[in-house]
Design an enzyme around this catalytic site. Structure first.
Site, mmCIF file in Angstrom:
data_model
loop_
_atom_site.group_PDB
_atom_site.id
_atom_site.type_symbol
_atom_site.label_atom_id
_atom_site.label_comp_id
_atom_site.label_asym_id
_atom_site.label_seq_id
_atom_site.Cartn_x
_atom_site.Cartn_y
_atom_site.Cartn_z
ATOM 1 N N SER A 55 0.560 7.257 -9.663
ATOM 2 C CA SER A 55 0.741 7.331 -8.208
ATOM 3 C C SER A 55 0.517 8.726 -7.642
ATOM 4 O O SER A 55 0.341 8.881 -6.437
ATOM 5 C CB SER A 55 2.144 6.846 -7.826
ATOM 6 O OG SER A 55 3.128 7.753 -8.294
ATOM 7 N N LYS B 198 7.249 11.385 -5.451
ATOM 8 C CA LYS B 198 6.331 11.152 -4.334
ATOM 9 C C LYS B 198 6.362 12.358 -3.396
ATOM 10 O O LYS B 198 7.239 13.212 -3.477
ATOM 11 C CB LYS B 198 6.726 9.901 -3.542
ATOM 12 C CG LYS B 198 6.672 8.594 -4.319
ATOM 13 C CD LYS B 198 5.266 8.153 -4.611
ATOM 14 C CE LYS B 198 5.244 6.782 -5.279
ATOM 15 N NZ LYS B 198 5.776 6.811 -6.658
#
EC number: 3.4.21.88
Length: 206
Positions: A128, A166
């Site tokens: 990710s 993230k």
């Protein structure tokens, strides 16, 4: 052993390299340019200390007469090492670096660890964050903190009590945890718990 500062070590290495490649020692000006010293008097001061330590011999009547003496072993200053906890799992409700969360400890040079800060490492699983240069099986180095600025890469605990790495964005009514992979959607949450900010990446080559 003779212990040298980094600057003295750089000067000694440069003199040795010049003698090896050119057959004669560098001038004071050349030494200064090579090691980033603008003042010739500062270079002379370092040369005087090297001479006092028995590592070089100079002839004050000649501008390039510097002889390197190899009788002594030079001790290169070593970094101090900090043992950083590697987190194997993140459990809701207990501190991130609680003993039950720690798999092992990993030694890092102290220059990679901010002074006075609590730091941990976490293994990345998945892709990710590949556009941020963080890949599957990498270890991120994380400074423990519970706040973040927009755009910073964080380790966050989601509402499902799962830890994720993230990029953090605080919007008007929610938090957006943005992956760095165009094939993945952001995570939108009303509440998020920040565990730390990513300050580095460690990778092994297979």
């Amino acid at each position: 052993m003779t212990k040298l500062s980094k600057r003295q070590l750089d000067i000694l290495r440069f003199i040795k390299e010049e003698v090896k490649t050119k057959g004669y020692p560098p001038s004071v000006r050349e030494i200064g340019e090579a090691v980033g010293l603008a003042s010739s008097s500062t270079v002379h001061g370092h040369l005087a200390r090297l001479e006092t330590k028995g590592l070089i011999r100079r002839d004050p009547t000649k501008p390039r007469a510097i002889e390197v003496l190899d009788e002594e072993e030079v001790q290169i200053p070593k970094s101090q090492v900090v043992n950083v906890p590697v987190i194997g799992k993140v459990t809701a409700g207990i501190p991130i670096t609680a003993v039950e969360n720690i798999d092992e400890y990993f030694p890092l040079p102290d220059r990679m660890v901010p002074p006075g800060e609590h730091v941990f490492m976490l293994e990345i699983m998945g892709e990710s964050m590949i556009d941020a240069g963080i890949f599957d099986k990498d270890y991120v180095i994380v400074k423990q903190q519970n706040t973040a600025n927009n755009g910073e890469i964080v380790v966050a605990m989601t509402e499902d009590d799962e830890a994720t790495v993230k990029r953090f964005y605080k919007e008007d009514n929610y938090v957006r945890l943005q992956p760095e992979n165009p094939t993945m959607e952001p995570i939108i949450l009303q509440n998020v718990s920040i565990l730390g900010k990513v300050i580095g990446v460690f990778r092994t080559v297979h």
